[in-house]
Design a protein around this motif. Sequence first.
Motif, PDB file in Angstrom:
ATOM      1  N   ALA A   1      -7.195  13.138  -9.348  1.00 28.71           N
ATOM      2  CA  ALA A   1      -6.086  12.799  -8.448  1.00 28.71           C
ATOM      3  C   ALA A   1      -5.557  11.403  -8.767  1.00 28.71           C
ATOM      4  O   ALA A   1      -4.345  11.181  -8.809  1.00 28.71           O
ATOM      5  N   CYS A   2      -6.470  10.457  -9.028  1.00 25.41           N
ATOM      6  CA  CYS A   2      -6.052   9.096  -9.378  1.00 25.41           C
ATOM      7  C   CYS A   2      -5.305   9.082 -10.709  1.00 25.41           C
ATOM      8  O   CYS A   2      -4.338   8.330 -10.871  1.00 25.41           O
ATOM      9  N   ALA A   3      -5.734   9.915 -11.651  1.00 27.25           N
ATOM     10  CA  ALA A   3      -5.050   9.982 -12.954  1.00 27.25           C
ATOM     11  C   ALA A   3      -3.629  10.512 -12.783  1.00 27.25           C
ATOM     12  O   ALA A   3      -2.689  10.016 -13.414  1.00 27.25           O
TER      13      ALA A   3
ATOM     14  N   ALA B   1     -11.491  13.427  -7.348  1.00 26.22           N
ATOM     15  CA  ALA B   1     -10.848  12.168  -6.980  1.00 26.22           C
ATOM     16  C   ALA B   1     -10.334  11.451  -8.230  1.00 26.22           C
ATOM     17  O   ALA B   1      -9.226  10.896  -8.225  1.00 26.22           O
ATOM     18  N   ASP B   2     -11.127  11.474  -9.308  1.00 23.97           N
ATOM     19  CA  ASP B   2     -10.689  10.831 -10.551  1.00 23.97           C
ATOM     20  C   ASP B   2      -9.437  11.499 -11.104  1.00 23.97           C
ATOM     21  O   ASP B   2      -8.518  10.822 -11.580  1.00 23.97           O
TER      22      ASP B   2
ATOM     23  N   ALA C   1      -1.820  10.232 -10.037  1.00 20.27           N
ATOM     24  CA  ALA C   1      -1.072   9.166  -9.366  1.00 20.27           C
ATOM     25  C   ALA C   1      -0.698   8.064 -10.352  1.00 20.27           C
ATOM     26  O   ALA C   1       0.424   7.560 -10.333  1.00 20.27           O
ATOM     27  N   ARG C   2      -1.609   7.690 -11.233  1.00 17.24           N
ATOM     28  CA  ARG C   2      -1.332   6.652 -12.231  1.00 17.24           C
ATOM     29  C   ARG C   2      -0.195   7.090 -13.161  1.00 17.24           C
ATOM     30  O   ARG C   2       0.708   6.321 -13.457  1.00 17.24           O
TER      31      ARG C   2
ATOM     32  N   ARG D   1       0.856  -1.193   0.000  1.00 13.52           N
ATOM     33  CA  ARG D   1       0.000   0.000   0.000  1.00 13.52           C
ATOM     34  C   ARG D   1       0.880   1.227   0.000  1.00 13.52           C
ATOM     35  O   ARG D   1       1.764   1.377   0.836  1.00 13.52           O
TER      36      ARG D   1
END
Length: 151
Positions: free
Chosen positions: A39-41, A36-37, A43-44, A26
């Motif tokens: 932020a995830c993009a 949130a989407d 991070a990816r 983790r």
Amino acid sequence: MNKDTSPMGQTLPAFMVGYSLDHSHRVVVGIRATSADAACAVARAAFDAGTLWDDTPDMPLLYDDYEELDGQVLDFDATSVAMWPPADVSVPAARLHAAAHRLLTFARLADTRLPLAASIESWHPDALVPMTVTAQQARELRALLGTLDAG
């Protein structure tokens, strides 16, 4: 009695003994984004670029650890071997990590023995700064440095 021999003086056979536990790796980083989407993009993209773990002010590393999965039974296995193989590269890395923690502890101790930072601010950069450690602390430091060199 030698630990490598039985009470009868016979050489004991060698075994490699291990166990496995499933873990989840983790990682959590801080990201500012419009959603949130988004932020995830970010991070990816950082993961794909190999920069997710860079721990920058814009993307601080907040958590990075392995968590055991619940419900596992610890089960050991043993394999008979003629002799133990050389240690895997993970072993020197683990030793180095442990030594780094001991070195940090020693560095913090040394810092407590130094004059206050404000008092030496005006000193010439080449001025000697007095510090006293015990003989035991000096021995521990030298032993620690030896483990770091060996890693």
